[in-house]
Design a protein around this motif. Structure first.
Motif, PDB file in Angstrom:
ATOM      1  N   ARG A 149      -6.589   7.217  -2.721  1.00  0.00           N
ATOM      2  CA  ARG A 149      -6.509   6.642  -3.771  1.00  0.00           C
ATOM      3  C   ARG A 149      -5.982   5.182  -3.504  1.00  0.00           C
ATOM      4  N   LYS A 150      -6.606   4.372  -4.171  1.00  0.00           N
ATOM      5  CA  LYS A 150      -6.468   2.907  -3.927  1.00  0.00           C
ATOM      6  C   LYS A 150      -5.099   2.449  -3.919  1.00  0.00           C
ATOM      7  N   ALA A 151      -4.239   3.006  -4.866  1.00  0.00           N
ATOM      8  CA  ALA A 151      -2.763   2.487  -5.141  1.00  0.00           C
ATOM      9  C   ALA A 151      -1.934   3.357  -4.057  1.00  0.00           C
ATOM     10  N   SER A 152      -2.268   4.543  -3.709  1.00  0.00           N
ATOM     11  CA  SER A 152      -1.216   5.157  -2.684  1.00  0.00           C
ATOM     12  C   SER A 152      -1.479   4.562  -1.255  1.00  0.00           C
ATOM     13  N   ARG A 153      -2.650   4.262  -0.884  1.00  0.00           N
ATOM     14  CA  ARG A 153      -2.947   3.998   0.314  1.00  0.00           C
ATOM     15  C   ARG A 153      -2.751   2.416   0.656  1.00  0.00           C
ATOM     16  N   GLU A 154      -2.647   1.739  -0.588  1.00  0.00           N
ATOM     17  CA  GLU A 154      -2.094   0.107  -0.506  1.00  0.00           C
ATOM     18  C   GLU A 154      -0.576   0.161  -0.370  1.00  0.00           C
ATOM     19  N   HIS A 155      -0.143   1.140  -1.053  1.00  0.00           N
ATOM     20  CA  HIS A 155       1.370   1.202  -0.607  1.00  0.00           C
ATOM     21  C   HIS A 155       1.995   1.382   0.573  1.00  0.00           C
ATOM     22  N   VAL A 156       1.121   2.415   1.540  1.00  0.00           N
ATOM     23  CA  VAL A 156       1.378   2.635   2.589  1.00  0.00           C
ATOM     24  C   VAL A 156       1.111   1.495   3.404  1.00  0.00           C
ATOM     25  N   LEU A 157       0.065   0.930   3.234  1.00  0.00           N
ATOM     26  CA  LEU A 157      -0.383  -0.478   4.088  1.00  0.00           C
ATOM     27  C   LEU A 157       0.632  -1.687   3.452  1.00  0.00           C
ATOM     28  N   ASP A 158       1.164  -1.727   2.443  1.00  0.00           N
ATOM     29  CA  ASP A 158       2.115  -2.806   2.192  1.00  0.00           C
ATOM     30  C   ASP A 158       3.258  -2.587   3.130  1.00  0.00           C
ATOM     31  N   LEU A 159       3.729  -1.211   3.292  1.00  0.00           N
ATOM     32  CA  LEU A 159       5.323  -0.807   4.103  1.00  0.00           C
ATOM     33  C   LEU A 159       4.798  -1.330   5.496  1.00  0.00           C
ATOM     34  N   VAL A 160       3.362  -1.109   5.964  1.00  0.00           N
ATOM     35  CA  VAL A 160       2.840  -1.327   7.304  1.00  0.00           C
ATOM     36  C   VAL A 160       3.129  -2.957   7.435  1.00  0.00           C
ATOM     37  N   GLU A 161       2.731  -3.825   6.592  1.00  0.00           N
ATOM     38  CA  GLU A 161       2.600  -5.093   6.494  1.00  0.00           C
ATOM     39  C   GLU A 161       4.113  -5.556   6.662  1.00  0.00           C
ATOM     40  N   GLY A 162       4.953  -4.855   5.907  1.00  0.00           N
ATOM     41  CA  GLY A 162       6.575  -5.343   5.702  1.00  0.00           C
ATOM     42  C   GLY A 162       6.904  -5.123   7.221  1.00  0.00           C
ATOM     43  N   LEU A 163       6.733  -4.166   7.971  1.00  0.00           N
ATOM     44  CA  LEU A 163       7.139  -3.905   9.345  1.00  0.00           C
ATOM     45  C   LEU A 163       6.657  -4.684  10.339  1.00  0.00           C
ATOM     46  N   ALA A 164       5.216  -5.223  10.062  1.00  0.00           N
ATOM     47  CA  ALA A 164       4.462  -5.930  10.913  1.00  0.00           C
ATOM     48  C   ALA A 164       4.954  -7.252  11.154  1.00  0.00           C
ATOM     49  N   LYS A 165       5.442  -7.918  10.001  1.00  0.00           N
ATOM     50  CA  LYS A 165       6.100  -9.097   9.738  1.00  0.00           C
ATOM     51  C   LYS A 165       7.269  -9.270  10.586  1.00  0.00           C
ATOM     52  N   VAL A 166       7.964  -8.316  10.977  1.00  0.00           N
ATOM     53  CA  VAL A 166       9.321  -8.441  11.726  1.00  0.00           C
ATOM     54  C   VAL A 166       9.090  -9.055  12.951  1.00  0.00           C
ATOM     55  N   GLU A 167       9.672 -10.220  13.337  1.00  0.00           N
ATOM     56  CA  GLU A 167       9.600 -11.094  14.373  1.00  0.00           C
ATOM     57  C   GLU A 167      10.310 -10.159  15.609  1.00  0.00           C
ATOM     58  N   GLY A 168       9.522 -10.270  16.881  1.00  0.00           N
ATOM     59  CA  GLY A 168      10.124  -9.410  18.065  1.00  0.00           C
ATOM     60  C   GLY A 168       9.614  -7.990  18.515  1.00  0.00           C
ATOM     61  N   ILE A 169       8.862  -7.304  17.314  1.00  0.00           N
ATOM     62  CA  ILE A 169       8.461  -5.926  17.384  1.00  0.00           C
ATOM     63  C   ILE A 169       7.336  -6.093  18.291  1.00  0.00           C
ATOM     64  N   ALA A 170       6.969  -4.949  19.048  1.00  0.00           N
ATOM     65  CA  ALA A 170       5.705  -4.903  19.919  1.00  0.00           C
ATOM     66  C   ALA A 170       4.507  -4.259  18.940  1.00  0.00           C
ATOM     67  N   SER A 171       4.816  -3.174  18.190  1.00  0.00           N
ATOM     68  CA  SER A 171       3.918  -2.476  17.581  1.00  0.00           C
ATOM     69  C   SER A 171       4.434  -1.831  16.352  1.00  0.00           C
ATOM     70  N   VAL A 172       3.435  -1.819  15.287  1.00  0.00           N
ATOM     71  CA  VAL A 172       3.912  -0.737  14.262  1.00  0.00           C
ATOM     72  C   VAL A 172       3.539   0.553  14.583  1.00  0.00           C
ATOM     73  N   HIS A 173       4.233   1.449  14.395  1.00  0.00           N
ATOM     74  CA  HIS A 173       3.947   2.904  15.060  1.00  0.00           C
ATOM     75  C   HIS A 173       3.827   3.987  13.970  1.00  0.00           C
ATOM     76  N   LEU A 174       2.459   4.289  13.560  1.00  0.00           N
ATOM     77  CA  LEU A 174       2.365   5.347  12.708  1.00  0.00           C
ATOM     78  C   LEU A 174       2.607   6.643  12.840  1.00  0.00           C
ATOM     79  N   ASP A 175       3.562   7.286  12.214  1.00  0.00           N
ATOM     80  CA  ASP A 175       3.744   8.814  12.523  1.00  0.00           C
ATOM     81  C   ASP A 175       3.350   9.621  11.111  1.00  0.00           C
ATOM     82  N   TYR A 176       2.981  10.908  11.126  1.00  0.00           N
ATOM     83  CA  TYR A 176       2.547  11.520   9.852  1.00  0.00           C
ATOM     84  C   TYR A 176       1.210  11.014   9.309  1.00  0.00           C
ATOM     85  N   ILE A 177       0.523  10.501  10.285  1.00  0.00           N
ATOM     86  CA  ILE A 177      -0.878   9.739  10.028  1.00  0.00           C
ATOM     87  C   ILE A 177      -1.793  10.888  10.034  1.00  0.00           C
TER      88      ILE A 177
END
Ligand SMILES: [Zn+2]
Length: 372
Positions: A149-177
């Motif tokens: 579903r477009k909306a549910s996958r976009e929700h997950v990807l928005d959350l990924v983006e929120g974390l990816a923006k944080v300065e200093g982190i090396a990676s976004v680490h997907l679990d339960y993927i």
């Protein structure tokens, strides 16, 4: 080297002498080639997964992170419950303690997700027609979203983006993927009083209207009509592709913010495919941390080497690093030493321990010996 390390560990654990001296003595007589191997081995990375709480003070985090770094841990994977603010607070503290930071997110399984809970149709639906919104397979925290579903996958990807923006982190680490377990690890079945010899409808996902319609459009058959869906290869492949599509989009997002994408995955690709519809050797990703939890599968320690080698071989030439994941609770120190050696010998670039709380002083001593 393995023999030497084991002897060292025995000596250190019994508190007799520093192993450093033994190692140094050995190194002085090493031919060049072997010294180079030792240098490469020093690049081997030690990680641990931790779950953060906003209630803990900066001071207590400083203490925790320093304990890890001073005992040989190089990187922490922090679960902040997908809270970028908490991640922003903790990242500089961990960095100052000398640790690399990875933002750990529960991707498709989103228990208690306030936004998702407003949208019951976002949740994955089982073959017997029940939604994870209110009927949860195995455990109460299994609240899986539909990856199509477009909306549910976009929700997950928005959350990924929120974390990816944080300065200093090396990676976004997907679990339960992945999808919910169609087969649980055999070692866990007695706990749930279950027998799983075939694909059971209540654990088979996702049969929501959107998934079924999209599949039907491509393949002109309806999975709800299948007598035995387990043997329909297109239906299996459709689901493998749906998870891959989320990962590949997450990869683009992470890289857009100059971050890497990493993931906690099942032990090796065919096993992941069989158990949870996850085919991670086909993904766009920088590093994978397969959870090679031998104790969940009633396997012996040497299986850690077997599963590591299997994944490393499947990733050959793809530029993806594999770091072996270990389930630490109740693991004796000699077994931890064996696990590290097996990961190294079978081509892993590092080892990750689940979880930080489970690492004992004795475990730290083992890690330190390997690092020396
Ligand atoms: Zn669906």
């Amino acid at each position: 080297m393995y023999q030497l390390k084991l002897i060292c560990i025995a000596i250190v654990l019994s508190g007799l002498v520093s192993c450093n001296q033994t190692a140094e003595k050995k190194n002085t007589s090493q031919p060049v080639a072997e010294t180079e191997t030792d240098t490469v081995q020093n690049d081997f990375k030690y990680w641990t997964w931790i779950t953060a709480s906003s209630k803990k003070t900066d001071e207590s985090y400083k203490e925790e992170f320093t304990k890890y770094s001073s005992n040989g841990i190089d990187a922490v994977l922090i679960n902040t419950n997908t809270d970028p603010e908490l991640l922003k607070r903790l990242t500089p503290i961990a960095e100052n303690a000398g640790l690399e930071v990875h933002a750990w997110i529960m991707a498709m399984n989103r228990p208690g997700d306030g936004v998702a809970l407003q949208h019951p149709d976002w949740y994955a639906v089982s073959r017997d027609g029940k939604s994870c919104f209110d009927t949860r397979p195995y455990v109460d925290y299994y609240q899986w979203l539909c990856p199509t579903r477009k909306a549910s996958r976009e929700h997950v990807l928005d959350l990924v983006e929120g974390l990816a923006k944080v300065e200093g982190i090396a990676s976004v680490h997907l679990d339960y993927i992945r999808y919910p377990d169609i087969f649980l690890p055999v070692g866990l079945l007695p706990k749930y009083d279950l027998k799983q010899e075939t694909e059971l409808p209540e654990f088979d996902f996702c049969y929501c209207d959107v998934c079924v319609a999209e599949f039907e459009k491509i393949h002109h058959k309806n999975p709800r009509d299948f007598k035995n869906p387990a043997i329909d290869m297109e239906w299996k492949q459709f689901r493998l592709n749906k998870i891959k599509a989320v990962v590949d989009d997450a990869y683009k997002i992470a890289h857009q913010y100059d971050k890497k994408l990493t993931a906690a995955v099942f032990p090796y690709p065919e096993m992941a495919d069989h158990m949870v519809r996850q085919r991670w050797d086909k993904w766009n990703i920088d590093m994978v941390l397969p959870m090679i939890y031998h104790n969940f599968y009633n396997e012996e320690t040497d299986w850690i080497g077997y599963a590591t080698a299997q994944g490393v071989k499947d990733l050959e030439g793809k530029g993806v690093e594999l770091h072996t994941g270990i389930f630490l609770p109740d693991m004796p120190t000699d077994e931890v030493a064996q696990a590290i050696q097996l990961a190294k010998d079978n081509g892993a670039k590092g080892i990750s321990f689940f979880d930080g709380n489970a690492i004992t002083e004795e475990h730290f001593k083992v890690i330190k010996v390997f690092k020396e």
